[in-house]
Design a protein around this motif. Structure first.
Motif, PDB file in Angstrom:
ATOM      1  N   SER A 101     -35.518 -56.020  -6.215  1.00 50.41           N
ATOM      2  CA  SER A 101     -36.059 -54.957  -5.369  1.00 50.41           C
ATOM      3  C   SER A 101     -36.452 -55.518  -4.016  1.00 50.41           C
ATOM      4  O   SER A 101     -36.694 -56.724  -3.863  1.00 50.41           O
ATOM      5  N   TRP A 104     -41.127 -52.734   0.142  1.00 49.87           N
ATOM      6  CA  TRP A 104     -41.259 -51.808   1.284  1.00 49.87           C
ATOM      7  C   TRP A 104     -42.210 -52.369   2.352  1.00 49.87           C
ATOM      8  O   TRP A 104     -41.854 -52.401   3.536  1.00 49.87           O
ATOM      9  N   ILE A 141     -34.707 -49.831  -4.115  1.00 53.06           N
ATOM     10  CA  ILE A 141     -35.381 -49.607  -2.842  1.00 53.06           C
ATOM     11  C   ILE A 141     -36.900 -49.560  -3.011  1.00 53.06           C
ATOM     12  O   ILE A 141     -37.646 -50.040  -2.150  1.00 53.06           O
ATOM     13  N   ALA A 170     -35.256 -46.507   3.945  1.00 54.59           N
ATOM     14  CA  ALA A 170     -33.944 -46.638   3.297  1.00 54.59           C
ATOM     15  C   ALA A 170     -32.824 -46.739   4.333  1.00 54.59           C
ATOM     16  O   ALA A 170     -31.895 -47.552   4.185  1.00 54.59           O
ATOM     17  N   LEU A 173     -32.520 -50.165   5.616  1.00 55.56           N
ATOM     18  CA  LEU A 173     -31.825 -51.055   4.679  1.00 55.56           C
ATOM     19  C   LEU A 173     -30.333 -50.804   4.698  1.00 55.56           C
ATOM     20  O   LEU A 173     -29.528 -51.760   4.720  1.00 55.56           O
ATOM     21  N   TRP A 184     -27.034 -49.380  -5.327  1.00 56.32           N
ATOM     22  CA  TRP A 184     -28.410 -49.093  -4.931  1.00 56.32           C
ATOM     23  C   TRP A 184     -29.094 -48.226  -5.987  1.00 56.32           C
ATOM     24  O   TRP A 184     -28.438 -47.398  -6.635  1.00 56.32           O
ATOM     25  N   THR A 186     -32.760 -45.757  -6.081  1.00 59.10           N
ATOM     26  CA  THR A 186     -33.826 -45.255  -5.199  1.00 59.10           C
ATOM     27  C   THR A 186     -35.203 -45.666  -5.711  1.00 59.10           C
ATOM     28  O   THR A 186     -35.910 -46.433  -5.061  1.00 59.10           O
ATOM     29  N   CYS A 229     -31.772 -39.681   0.447  1.00 61.60           N
ATOM     30  CA  CYS A 229     -31.227 -41.042   0.542  1.00 61.60           C
ATOM     31  C   CYS A 229     -29.849 -41.144  -0.103  1.00 61.60           C
ATOM     32  O   CYS A 229     -29.008 -41.925   0.363  1.00 61.60           O
TER      33      CYS A 229
END
Length: 484
Positions: A101, A104, A141, A170, A173, A184, A186, A229
């Motif tokens: 991961s 954030w 994410i 997001a 990234l 990916w 979420t 996203c």
């Protein structure tokens, strides 16, 4: 001994970790505070209360000012400075994919506003290191490292403003790692927000009147953010696939008594509500009565239903550690498990931490999920937390872990033969890391031993366990040789 393999060519064998449990580098290179950074370790606290506690502002203020307590997720196993060594070990095992991961608040220290270039650069180096060995990055994410600044500023995901912050994160990234990341996710275990609120949602209990209302409103905002996203990923990265991730809680009726069977159906509703929305694109009608009974009113914008419908995921990933028991009668012995406790199943053995071991339950879940959704499935967490002993010669003989994984892989193979579309398998904690639920190191999952104790003492040296060599053989033979 080799047997015929049912695993398809290109099956994604690998392992899984999370930034908040192994990176360390607390506040280093511009990283901001996360909800994980407030997780205090105490010797007496090995219960699920450590992860389900409703945090208040005073609790996070205490954690941010505390100079005496032990906060293991702030140090992890220092993967931030050892990532090259760790990925080389993953490559030695033959990983095809590595699930990790991105923190954030390492990218946006305050959750929004100014981007931290040092954070983006770190993950780019990590991704490039994976690609050097032919390992596909599978990026989560958001995995239990919600920016603490947004919790304090707007009560986390209860606020609709958090949707925009997440989509901006997001998009940052997707832009930076375009062409490098094909897979990916979420939100990690998105349903956990319905059990904790704070861990993945940043909800502070003293800022709400109806905590359950806040949890489900936050879940709605996460659904919308995830759908946005998904569409953004499809637009920006047409070659990539993006999925959802659920903490799967398989639950059997205790008896054939009709009321027990209904309880198991209710258990599925409570669990699969989240994936139903992310995969089908709309709220299931079975939640109407639940919302009414619990005085929950989901506040939606006019465009939300269309966003959900148009932003369904490409595949479903999930964690599976154990099964549970549903009963109309709550009497009887209980056992703990992944976030959620349950009645004890007398037909199953349990781990050192009381988690019931049920390989056939994984096959049951694979069939249920594939029958329900008809999209590819990905097991991104599965494994055995256990006490490991280092022998005098430095060897770690973890046959119990090999047995656990062997039995689960065998059931995966049968499920594939029976028609389930399974794209990959990343056992949890492929290297020892800090426990999500109890913040301890002694609950070990890895193929790789890390010399560190619960209080952060040790050399931090990495060692190969017996399971390391076993899993290497499993990958080399694409699942056809599961012998020790």
């Amino acid at each position: 001994m080799n047997i015929k393999t049912n695993f398809p060519d290109g099956f994604l064998w690998g392992g899984a970790t999370a930034a908040n449990q192994l990176e360390g580098a607390f506040l280093e290179d511009g990283k901001g505070w996360s909800t994980a950074d407030t997780a205090l370790y105490t010797k007496e606290r090995r219960s699920l209360a450590s992860i389900t506690k409703r945090m208040e502002s005073k609790d996070i203020d205490f954690a941010m000012e505390d100079k005496e307590g032990i906060y293991p997720k702030r140090t992890g196993i220092d993967h931030y400075h050892h990532y090259k060594e760790d990925i080389a070990l993953f490559a030695e095992m033959g990983f095809k994919v590595y699930r990790f991961s991105i923190s954030w608040p390492r990218i946006f220290p305050n959750g929004d506003g100014e981007v931290n270039e040092a954070g983006l650069a770190f993950y780019e180096k990590l991704i490039d290191e994976c690609l050097k060995y032919g390992i596909e990055p599978l990026v989560t994410i958001s995995h239990y490292e919600f920016p603490l600044a947004l919790a304090k500023k707007q009560n986390g995901w209860e606020s609709r403003k958090t949707i925009d912050a997440f989509v901006t994160y997001a998009k940052t990234l997707f832009t930076r790692y375009r062409g490098k990341v094909k897979y990916w996710l979420t939100f990690n275990e998105i349903n956990i927000i319905g059990m904790t609120g704070y861990l993945s949602g940043g909800i502070l209990a003293d800022n709400v009147d109806n905590f359950m209302q806040a949890q489900y409103q936050a879940a709605h905002h996460q659904f919308v953010a995830s759908a946005l996203c998904v569409n953004l990923c499809h637009e920006m990265l047409p070659e990539a696939k993006i999925g959802c991730m659920l903490a799967r809680m398989e639950s059997y009726p205790e008896t054939c008594k009709p009321e027990d069977v209904m309880e198991s159906i209710y258990s599925d509703h409570n669990n699969l509500f989240y994936s139903d929305v992310q995969i089908r694109g709309y709220y299931p009608t079975y939640m109407n009565k639940f919302f009414k009974d619990n005085n929950i009113n989901i506040v939606k914008e006019d465009e939300d239903d269309a966003i959900l419908l148009n932003g369904t995921v490409d595949f479903m990933s999930f964690s599976y550690y154990m099964s549970g028991v549903s009963s109309a009668n709550n009497d009887g012995e209980k056992t703990e498990g992944n976030i959620l406790g349950t009645k004890k199943n007398p037909y199953l053995e349990a781990s050192d931490w009381g988690w019931q071991i049920d390989p056939v339950g994984l096959r049951v879940t694979l069939h249920k999920l594939y029958d329900r959704y008809q999209i590819p499935l990905f097991i991104v967490e599965n494994g055995l937390g256990a006490h490991d002993v280092v022998e005098s010669n430095g060897e770690i003989h973890d046959e119990y872990r090999i047995n656990y994984l062997r039995l689960h892989i065998e059931q995966m193979s049968i499920a594939i033969e029976e028609g389930v579309d399974l794209m990959g398998y990343t056992p949890w904690g492929c290297i020892d890391l800090v426990s999500a639920s109890t913040s301890e190191m002694s609950k070990r999952y890895g193929f790789i031993y890390v010399d560190m104790d619960d209080e952060g003492n040790g050399t931090n040296i990495r060692s190969r366990k017996d399971s390391f060599y076993w899993y290497k053989k499993v990958i080399d033979t694409n699942g056809s040789d599961l012998t020790s």
